[in-house]
Write an enzyme that holds these catalytic residues in place. Structure first.
Site, PDB file in Angstrom:
ATOM      1  N   TYR A   1       3.083  -2.255 -16.043  1.00 57.75           N
ATOM      2  CA  TYR A   1       1.889  -0.333 -16.395  1.00 57.75           C
ATOM      3  C   TYR A   1       0.860  -0.254 -15.828  1.00 57.75           C
ATOM      4  CZ  TYR A   1       3.949   2.521 -20.047  1.00 57.75           C
ATOM      5  OH  TYR A   1       4.735   2.906 -21.127  1.00 57.75           O
TER       6      TYR A   1
ATOM      7  N   GLU B   1      -1.056   2.993 -15.674  1.00 58.55           N
ATOM      8  CA  GLU B   1      -2.327   4.423 -16.363  1.00 58.55           C
ATOM      9  C   GLU B   1      -3.566   4.191 -15.590  1.00 58.55           C
ATOM     10  OE1 GLU B   1      -1.378   5.370 -20.106  1.00 58.55           O
ATOM     11  OE2 GLU B   1       0.721   5.418 -20.246  1.00 58.55           O
TER      12      GLU B   1
ATOM     13  N   ASP C   1       4.958  24.199  -2.202  1.00 62.61           N
ATOM     14  CA  ASP C   1       6.130  23.373  -2.401  1.00 62.61           C
ATOM     15  C   ASP C   1       6.332  22.569  -0.902  1.00 62.61           C
ATOM     16  OD1 ASP C   1       8.182  21.128  -3.612  1.00 62.61           O
ATOM     17  OD2 ASP C   1       9.004  22.699  -4.976  1.00 62.61           O
TER      18      ASP C   1
ATOM     19  N   THR D   1       8.742  16.213  -2.558  1.00 65.63           N
ATOM     20  CA  THR D   1       9.533  15.409  -2.865  1.00 65.63           C
ATOM     21  C   THR D   1       9.773  14.019  -1.578  1.00 65.63           C
ATOM     22  OG1 THR D   1      11.464  16.294  -2.240  1.00 65.63           O
ATOM     23  CG2 THR D   1      11.208  16.576  -4.616  1.00 65.63           C
TER      24      THR D   1
ATOM     25  N   LYS E   1      13.899  13.903   0.485  1.00 67.89           N
ATOM     26  CA  LYS E   1      15.159  15.012   1.400  1.00 67.89           C
ATOM     27  C   LYS E   1      14.296  14.429   2.812  1.00 67.89           C
ATOM     28  CE  LYS E   1      14.017  18.089  -2.531  1.00 67.89           C
ATOM     29  NZ  LYS E   1      14.592  18.197  -3.819  1.00 67.89           N
TER      30      LYS E   1
ATOM     31  N   ARG F   1      13.454   8.451  -4.102  1.00 68.83           N
ATOM     32  CA  ARG F   1      13.474   9.681  -4.684  1.00 68.83           C
ATOM     33  C   ARG F   1      12.416   9.478  -5.363  1.00 68.83           C
ATOM     34  NH1 ARG F   1      16.972  13.094  -6.467  1.00 68.83           N
ATOM     35  NH2 ARG F   1      18.445  11.981  -4.472  1.00 68.83           N
TER      36      ARG F   1
HETATM   37  N1  PLP Z   1      10.419  21.829  -5.324  1.00 68.58           N
HETATM   38  C1  PLP Z   1      11.644  21.883  -4.702  1.00 68.58           C
HETATM   39  C2  PLP Z   1      11.223  23.062  -3.889  1.00 68.58           C
HETATM   40  C3  PLP Z   1      12.528  21.405  -4.755  1.00 68.58           C
HETATM   41  O1  PLP Z   1      13.670  22.212  -4.049  1.00 68.58           O
HETATM   42  C4  PLP Z   1      13.321  20.604  -5.196  1.00 68.58           C
HETATM   43  C5  PLP Z   1      14.261  19.592  -5.609  1.00 68.58           C
HETATM   44  O2  PLP Z   1      15.321  20.060  -5.808  1.00 68.58           O
HETATM   45  C6  PLP Z   1      12.249  20.540  -6.746  1.00 68.58           C
HETATM   46  C7  PLP Z   1      11.325  20.804  -6.775  1.00 68.58           C
HETATM   47  C8  PLP Z   1      12.089  19.047  -7.448  1.00 68.58           C
HETATM   48  O3  PLP Z   1      12.454  17.959  -7.007  1.00 68.58           O
HETATM   49  P1  PLP Z   1      13.236  17.023  -8.095  1.00 68.58           P
HETATM   50  O4  PLP Z   1      14.661  17.082  -8.728  1.00 68.58           O
HETATM   51  O5  PLP Z   1      12.738  15.634  -7.856  1.00 68.58           O
HETATM   52  O6  PLP Z   1      12.082  17.041  -9.283  1.00 68.58           O
END
Ligand code: PLP
Length: 479
Positions: free
Chosen positions: A65, A67, A242, A271, A274, A280
């Site tokens: 842990y 935090e 994002d 993320t 990808k 992940r």
């Molecule tokens: N943001 C975008 C643009 C995504 O395409 C995705 C997933 O497909 C996410 C966020 C969410 O990612 P996660 O599945 O790791 O929570």
């Protein structure tokens, strides 16, 4: 006799240890590798992480842990977690040229939640505390606290519409972001399929969002983040990008200048699994002004950090800093263009007439099919894709009229532009041979379809024949 590779030894030993406790889990892990090896994976959001990344996750760092943040934990004994988190954050800052990196988010959704609450904390909560002369929310009177709660819950977000390629976490009702914020959307120009910046600017001027979100799951083009920042500044919004889908293209310097979000956005989320080809997980990068609020992600919205996954992030980010990753990222983009050209040359219609990132959106209406029918027919033929809405989709978000395809995974396996043309040929053959089916009552169906099984069987064989030349995890031999 050829020597057994360290990766083979590691995986065989791990499976033997796991199998001695629960053989069904060892069997599922083994079967997953077989399935992944055999499938022609065109899912734009998936990839194959290296064995070093995968192995970094399977150990006792998971037992700890931690935090808080490095040097500032709510638990004792976090020296190794500190070391790992600092290493991963340092790699992320260097790789992306960011002021600050927070590597704890467990996924992309979590990264966005951390970012939204950091922006609310910085822009709404901090001024409220100052007005009340309080240092901490616990010091607010009941009345001030209630007023702050109302204020936090009445902010506005502007994001890309789902059918233009936006993501549920960008303010849509099924996700908590849609329940937290009043939301409006922007989209693409019907004539070109490209983001309509002029209309977006108009909407921003009128709506005056606290947060302008840029980024996508299914938009096949680059976004000009310098323009996005200009619009955000004009209306006093925080720009959040994002880059979950295209982080690998940013890391690999395919997207630079105005198309690199990090220098322009106040906050960038991603993320790590990808195009970035890591474990992940998620990450938040931000300008210094937001750093303190972002670091409060745990316990604000996150549970304890996953130290074993942060270790894997550090390994993946170290890999992404190698020159070879730039070659990989460029190849992902080149392959996407080759795949798009291969499909269009055969008569397919692509949203925006092509791509300049890692993905393409095929309008399967041009084959007389719904996305659902196309996805299933391709799957029968050994080609894994996912259906996706296209702008102004007549079939809605469930059946859809599109197929989203991407090249990150096949590029990791080593396929190049010549193979992309072969893949395009196989896809076109399946799609042009599939006919919409009917329901049991004989009415037209958006789900069922007719495809000659001899044809799908032959295409499957050709797909696996193609993949045989590009083995997945060749260093792992399970015997
Ligand atoms: N943001 C975008 C643009 C995504 O395409 C995705 C997933 O497909 C996410 C966020 C969410 O990612 P996660 O599945 O790791 O929570």
């Amino acid at each position: 006799m050829s020597a057994v590779s360290p990766e083979t030894q590691a995986v065989r030993s791990a499976l033997s240890v796991i199998g001695s406790v629960e053989p069904a889990v060892a069997a599922a892990i083994t079967d997953e590798l077989t399935a992944q090896r055999e499938s022609l994976k065109l899912i734009a959001s998936e990839n194959y992480a290296s064995m070093a990344v995968l192995l970094a996750m399977g150990n006792w760092l998971s037992d700890k842990y931690a935090e808080g943040t490095p040097g500032h934990r709510f638990y004792a004994g976090c020296a190794q977690v500190d070391r790992i988190e600092e290493l991963a954050a340092g790699h992320a800052r260097e790789l992306f040229g960011a002021d600050h990196a927070y590597v704890q988010p467990h996924s992309g959704i979590d990264a966005n939640l951390v970012a939204y609450w950091a922006i609310l904390a910085h822009r709404i909560e901090a001024p409220a505390l100052e007005r009340a002369g309080a240092k901490h929310v616990n010091d607010l009177t009941e009345q001030d606290w209630e007023q702050l709660r109302q204020e936090l819950g009445s902010q506005r977000m502007l994001g890309m519409s789902l059918d233009a390629g936006g993501h549920l976490t960008h303010g849509f009702r099924p996700n908590i972001s849609g329940k937290m914020f009043h939301q409006r959307t922007y989209g693409t120009d019907p004539a070109t399929g490209l983001l309509d910046y002029a209309a977006l600017r108009e909407t921003a001027r009128e709506f005056r969002p606290l947060i302008l979100v840029a980024g996508y799951s299914a938009y096949p083009r680059r976004i000009n983040f310098a323009t996005m920042r200009e619009i955000a500044d004009e209306v006093g919004a925080t720009l959040l990008v994002d880059m979950a889908h295209f982080a690998g293209l940013v890391a690999g310097k395919v997207l630079t200048g105005d198309f690199d979000p990090v220098p322009h956005a106040h906050v960038t989320t991603t993320t790590t699994h990808k195009t970035l080809r890591g474990p992940r997980g998620g990450m938040v990068l931000c300008q210094q002004e937001y750093a303190e609020a972002v670091d409060r992600g745990c316990p604000m919205v996150l549970g304890g950090p996953l130290a074993h996954v942060m270790a894997a992030k550090a390994v993946a980010l170290a890999e992404a800093r190698q020159p070879a990753f730039r070659d990989y990222a460029q190849q992902v983009a080149d392959n996407a263009q080759a795949l798009a050209a291969g499909l269009m040359n055969r008569g397919a219609r692509l949203v925006s007439n092509g791509t300049d990132n890692h993905l393409c959106l095929v309008d399967v209406g041009s084959y007389g099919l719904t996305g659902r029918q196309a996805e299933s027919a391709l799957l029968d033929s050994g080609i894994v894709t996912n259906r996706n809405a296209i702008p102004r989709d007549p079939n809605g978000a469930w059946y859809t009229s599109g197929i989203r395809i991407g090249t990150p995974a096949l590029t990791t396996r080593g396929l190049g532009t010549a193979e992309m043309d072969v893949v395009a040929g196989l896809m076109h053959e399946v799609l042009s041979s599939t006919r919409p089916g009917t329901t049991k009552a004989g009415t037209p169906s958006k789900a069922s379809y007719e495809l000659d099984s001899a044809l799908s069987g032959r295409v499957s064989k050709e797909a696996s024949g193609l993949l045989a030349g590009f083995p997945l995890y060749p260093e792992v031999d399970l015997g």
